[in-house]
Design an enzyme around this catalytic site. Structure first.
Site, short mmCIF file in Angstrom:
data_model
loop_
_atom_site.label_atom_id
_atom_site.label_comp_id
_atom_site.label_asym_id
_atom_site.label_seq_id
_atom_site.Cartn_x
_atom_site.Cartn_y
_atom_site.Cartn_z
N ILE A 78 0.87 -1.17 0.00
CA ILE A 78 0.00 0.00 0.00
C ILE A 78 0.91 1.21 0.00
O ILE A 78 1.88 1.28 0.75
CB ILE A 78 -0.94 0.00 1.23
CG1 ILE A 78 -1.91 1.19 1.18
CG2 ILE A 78 -0.19 -0.05 2.53
CD1 ILE A 78 -2.98 1.14 2.28
N SER A 79 0.67 2.15 -0.89
CA SER A 79 1.56 3.30 -1.07
C SER A 79 1.58 4.21 0.14
O SER A 79 0.65 4.23 0.96
CB SER A 79 1.14 4.11 -2.30
OG SER A 79 1.32 3.38 -3.49
#
Length: 228
Positions: A78-79
């Site tokens: 997840i960024s």
């Protein structure tokens, strides 16, 4: 500091926990993103509303609102919240916009876009992640217009054209198929490169011409292709 009414995202959420402590951490995250240069009020409101911890393994709960990437399975991440906010700000989402997202991942970016009023069409390449995120979407009552398992390099030609396209993985080049699926006046936001990517924006001027802008270096997992 930017003041925002913290509220649970508009999706009905059952059997999940979003506490005042989580909400306070989101408020702190919004302040951090402002300090880092995010100015779009609607982006900040969405980040302040969407409970990021619900898209992560519960073991990361205490760290969910740090500006960090975390593993989500299948070799994906997840960024950073800053990256999500930065790409979304470049996209200039308007209420009702038809947005194609390449790389659904955890579903967090999808939720941010939907919170901003976008009609989201999203495709995920990793089958393991596709199935896992389907369960998250179901649990949180998040409903993209289309959620597809397939090759992001191909986009979704049957649903084109799109007001905007956002790519959440590093591509070695800009796929021609995605350029073709963009409306005139629309924006394609994509990190381009191998080990390090340059955040790139294409604005479609007409049927054959695009305006290109570059915004600095980022680090993404690679964009995979050749999935039927």
């Amino acid at each position: 500091m930017f003041k925002i009414d913290l509220f649970l995202m508009k999706f009905k959420i059952r059997n999940v926990r979003d506490t005042p402590k989580h909400q306070g951490r989101r408020n702190q995250l919004v302040g951090l993103l402002q300090e880092k240069g995010i100015k779009d009020v609607r982006v900040l409101e969405a980040i302040g509303s969407v409970p990021r911890h619900l898209f992560l393994n519960s073991s990361f709960d205490e760290y969910a609102y740090m500006d960090r990437a975390f593993p989500i399975g299948a070799g994906q991440t997840i960024s950073h919240p800053y990256t999500v906010a930065y790409q979304t700000e470049l996209l200039q989402v308007k209420d009702g916009d038809k947005i194609l997202e390449i790389g659904t991942g955890s579903g967090y970016q999808t939720a941010v876009l939907i919170k901003m009023g976008a009609r989201v069409y999203t495709v995920e390449r990793q089958n393991e992640l596709y199935k896992h995120t389907s369960k998250i979407f179901s649990q949180l009552h998040i409903r993209p217009m289309v959620y597809s398992f397939g090759d992001g390099y191909k986009g979704m030609p049957n649903d084109a054209p799109f007001d905007g396209i956002i790519v959440t993985a590093g591509a070695p080049h800009i796929p021609q198929a995605l350029m073709a699926q963009l409306k005139i006046g629309g924006r394609l936001i994509i990190p381009v490169g191998d080990d390090i990517q340059v955040m790139t924006m294409l604005i479609r001027l007409n049927e054959t011409q695009f305006e290109k802008h570059e915004f600095g270096d980022f680090k993404f997992v690679p964009m995979l292709e050749n999935k039927n």
